[in-house]
Design a protein around this motif. Sequence first.
Motif, short mmCIF file in Angstrom:
data_model
loop_
_atom_site.label_atom_id
_atom_site.label_comp_id
_atom_site.label_asym_id
_atom_site.label_seq_id
_atom_site.Cartn_x
_atom_site.Cartn_y
_atom_site.Cartn_z
N ARG A 163 46.11 59.65 16.84
CA ARG A 163 47.12 59.23 17.81
C ARG A 163 47.22 57.70 17.78
N PRO A 164 48.24 57.12 18.43
CA PRO A 164 48.38 55.65 18.40
C PRO A 164 47.13 54.95 18.92
N LEU A 165 46.85 53.79 18.34
CA LEU A 165 45.68 53.00 18.70
C LEU A 165 45.73 52.61 20.18
N THR A 166 44.60 52.75 20.86
CA THR A 166 44.48 52.36 22.26
C THR A 166 43.61 51.12 22.37
N LEU A 167 44.07 50.15 23.16
CA LEU A 167 43.30 48.95 23.44
C LEU A 167 42.53 49.13 24.74
N VAL A 168 41.24 48.87 24.71
CA VAL A 168 40.44 48.81 25.93
C VAL A 168 40.35 47.32 26.30
N GLN A 169 41.05 46.94 27.36
CA GLN A 169 41.15 45.54 27.72
C GLN A 169 40.36 45.25 28.99
N THR A 170 39.80 44.06 29.05
CA THR A 170 38.97 43.68 30.18
C THR A 170 39.37 42.30 30.69
N SER A 171 39.00 42.04 31.94
CA SER A 171 39.22 40.72 32.53
C SER A 171 38.24 40.53 33.67
N PRO A 172 37.72 39.32 33.84
CA PRO A 172 37.05 39.03 35.11
C PRO A 172 38.05 39.18 36.25
N LEU A 173 37.55 39.50 37.42
CA LEU A 173 38.46 39.59 38.57
C LEU A 173 38.98 38.23 39.00
N ALA A 174 38.22 37.16 38.70
CA ALA A 174 38.59 35.83 39.19
C ALA A 174 40.00 35.41 38.81
N PRO A 175 40.43 35.50 37.53
CA PRO A 175 41.80 35.08 37.23
C PRO A 175 42.86 35.97 37.85
N ILE A 176 42.55 37.24 38.06
CA ILE A 176 43.51 38.14 38.72
C ILE A 176 43.70 37.71 40.16
N LEU A 177 42.59 37.40 40.83
CA LEU A 177 42.65 37.01 42.24
C LEU A 177 43.18 35.59 42.42
N ALA A 178 43.10 34.78 41.35
CA ALA A 178 43.59 33.40 41.45
C ALA A 178 45.11 33.33 41.50
N ALA A 179 45.78 34.37 41.04
CA ALA A 179 47.24 34.38 41.09
C ALA A 179 47.69 34.38 42.55
N PRO A 180 48.72 33.60 42.89
CA PRO A 180 49.18 33.56 44.29
C PRO A 180 49.61 34.94 44.78
N ALA A 181 49.26 35.25 46.01
CA ALA A 181 49.67 36.52 46.62
C ALA A 181 51.18 36.53 46.80
N ARG A 182 51.80 37.68 46.53
CA ARG A 182 53.25 37.81 46.65
C ARG A 182 53.62 38.26 48.06
N THR A 183 53.89 37.31 48.92
CA THR A 183 54.25 37.64 50.30
C THR A 183 55.68 38.14 50.42
N ASP A 184 56.46 37.99 49.34
CA ASP A 184 57.85 38.48 49.37
C ASP A 184 57.95 39.96 49.01
N LEU A 185 56.83 40.58 48.62
CA LEU A 185 56.83 42.00 48.28
C LEU A 185 56.15 42.79 49.38
N PRO A 186 56.47 44.08 49.51
CA PRO A 186 55.77 44.91 50.49
C PRO A 186 54.28 44.93 50.20
N PRO A 187 53.45 45.14 51.20
CA PRO A 187 52.00 45.12 50.97
C PRO A 187 51.52 46.28 50.11
N VAL A 188 50.37 46.08 49.47
CA VAL A 188 49.71 47.15 48.71
C VAL A 188 48.83 47.91 49.68
N ASP A 189 49.19 49.15 49.97
CA ASP A 189 48.39 49.99 50.85
C ASP A 189 47.38 50.77 50.01
#
Length: 320
Positions: A163-189
Amino acid sequence: MLRQQDVGHRVVVRRIVGVSNDRPLFTDALGELVDLTETDLTIATDKGTLRVPLREVHRAKRVPPASRPHAAAVIALELAADQAWPAPVRAKLGNWLLRAADNWTGRANSALAVGDPDRPLDAAIDAVERWYHDHGQRPLINAPMPLAAPVNATLDARGWSARPLTLVQTSPLAPILAAPARTDLPPVDLADSPGDDWYAMVAEHKGTLPASAIRILNGVPEKVFAHVRDADGDLLAVARGAITGPDRWLGVALLQTAPAARRRGLGRHVVRGLAQWAAQHGSSRAYLQVEERNTAAVALYGRMGFSTHHTYLTREAPIS
């Protein structure tokens, strides 16, 4: 200079940080390029996320990926991913795992070829074929690379397709959390169990959900289901997060956005919500699995800070 196609790749950036004796002073930064705009670039480094104005960039280029992870790291992450997606029917073949779940997803219906199967490779593949035939399913083997290169070579010789090649990708949480929160979007419940419309959105992408699918989705002690709704209560985006393994990996899965709500940043918004939850529960790293051919998703995850840890092929036995 860098271009949009470099997003998600490892880069080195030489930055002008001052002047001494009429000569510029430079510093270098190495990491994953997670965003590139007309004015700035952002890279995820070992020390955190760094945003650099383009006017300060003297030189920047893509560099080869970091060295391949050790076999133990690949095995540990694959086992954490297996725990996050627990097939209800399971057996062991040495250290290989045999898994079945009414043919719902390749991950839950393939033998995970990591470790020693406690017999020669051809005999192990024979045993896999017998087990899946006994369960009324086509034999599949999940072969992580480069760890399972000998397995793949043997399967090639036996006529197994891939089947097509699958990438297992990883990231520290720090850069994900460093992105500014989107206050213009509905909240993530975040909920302990999914709503009916959550199941319905997943079924639109994954097909009818059998009882085995419900068991997989709910069979992890530490899991959460993300919902984003508009002002009328209609579902805009969903995802599932699960924390597993001794390293407490956050597994991000089933990230989906309603067609009418795409290109609004909801995918990144949802992943950030899952990362916040995971960080509060002692996790520091996330992983996800995405097909290499899904270039839009790969680019999105690259902008979030994800890079490829390893890859795998799902191999299919010849139809007899």
